[in-house]
Design an enzyme around this catalytic site. Structure first.
Site, PDB file in Angstrom:
ATOM      1  CE1 TYR A   1      -3.938   2.334   0.447  1.00  0.00           C
ATOM      2  CE2 TYR A   1      -2.493   3.387   1.874  1.00  0.00           C
ATOM      3  CZ  TYR A   1      -3.444   3.374   0.996  1.00  0.00           C
ATOM      4  OH  TYR A   1      -4.339   4.528   1.097  1.00  0.00           O
TER       5      TYR A   1
ATOM      6  CG  HIS B   1      -1.146   5.378  -1.801  1.00  0.00           C
ATOM      7  ND1 HIS B   1      -1.582   4.045  -1.496  1.00  0.00           N
ATOM      8  CD2 HIS B   1      -2.315   6.021  -1.844  1.00  0.00           C
ATOM      9  CE1 HIS B   1      -2.623   3.910  -1.797  1.00  0.00           C
ATOM     10  NE2 HIS B   1      -3.311   5.176  -2.209  1.00  0.00           N
TER      11      HIS B   1
ATOM     12  CE1 TYR C   1      -7.554  11.095   0.453  1.00  0.00           C
ATOM     13  CE2 TYR C   1      -6.972  11.132  -1.734  1.00  0.00           C
ATOM     14  CZ  TYR C   1      -7.551  10.571  -0.711  1.00  0.00           C
ATOM     15  OH  TYR C   1      -7.910   9.172  -0.815  1.00  0.00           O
TER      16      TYR C   1
ATOM     17  CD1 TRP D   1      -6.329   4.284  -6.808  1.00  0.00           C
ATOM     18  CD2 TRP D   1      -4.289   4.128  -7.713  1.00  0.00           C
ATOM     19  NE1 TRP D   1      -5.596   4.546  -5.609  1.00  0.00           N
ATOM     20  CE2 TRP D   1      -4.326   4.158  -6.480  1.00  0.00           C
ATOM     21  CE3 TRP D   1      -3.234   3.773  -8.225  1.00  0.00           C
ATOM     22  CZ2 TRP D   1      -2.938   4.572  -5.753  1.00  0.00           C
ATOM     23  CZ3 TRP D   1      -1.922   3.911  -7.666  1.00  0.00           C
ATOM     24  CH2 TRP D   1      -1.752   4.117  -6.573  1.00  0.00           C
TER      25      TRP D   1
END
Length: 174
Positions: A82, A86, A105, A140
């Site tokens: 993960y 990212h 964000y 995605w």
């Protein structure tokens, strides 16, 4: 479902908010903000749960500039992938978030828990519609789906985190 419910939500591998899981991307959340009555109350005709038309606005209804926060839970062992994914966010996904009006964000991780905090220029539902209609977002989301243990409650709503305290403070001088 209330944020105070302790029953775990069923596993839903359909990621959402712009770039990671439910929220402004992947899925378009429905009305949020309905909660059951106080503990110990009984349900009957006079005190039936409110219907969708009676629901109070919730995080999915957040307008421009309002900060929203939702949670995800990773599957054990998915943390490294993960973070790696990212760290190398697709440029076209970043452009999609910009076009949807998503800004400020952040995703924070504590163990398997992900805390996603963001703002939008045109409201959360607008950002959800734009990202949810995108083939980039679908790719995605599909590429990350196997990493998630939990991304939504039993009603398909994001796992919203509700603000309970805010200290604006004073910005640094200088």
């Amino acid at each position: 479902m209330s944020p105070s419910d302790t029953d775990p939500a069923p596993v839903d591998t359909t990621p959402g908010p712009a770039g990671t899981t439910p929220g402004p991307a992947g899925t378009t959340p429905g009305p949020a903000g309905t909660t059951p009555g106080p503990a110990g109350t009984t349900s009957g005709p006079a005190d039936a749960a409110p219907g969708p038309a009676d629901a109070a606005p919730g995080p999915a209804d957040a307008g421009p500039g309002v900060q929203v926060c939702h949670l995800y839970r990773l599957r054990p062992g998915a943390e490294e992938e993960y973070e790696r994914r990212h760290a190398a966010i697709w440029p076209e996904l970043s452009a999609l978030l910009d076009s949807a009006g998503v800004y400020d964000y952040h995703i924070h991780r504590h163990g398997l828990l992900l805390v996603c905090v963001l703002r939008t220029r045109h409201g959360f539902r607008h950002a959800s519609r734009v990202t949810g209609a995108s083939a980039v977002q679908r790719r995605w989301t599909e590429s990350l789906a196997h990493l998630f243990a939990e991304v939504a409650d039993a009603d398909g709503e994001p796992l919203w985190a509700y603000p309970v305290f805010h200290h604006a403070g004073r910005p640094p001088e200088g």
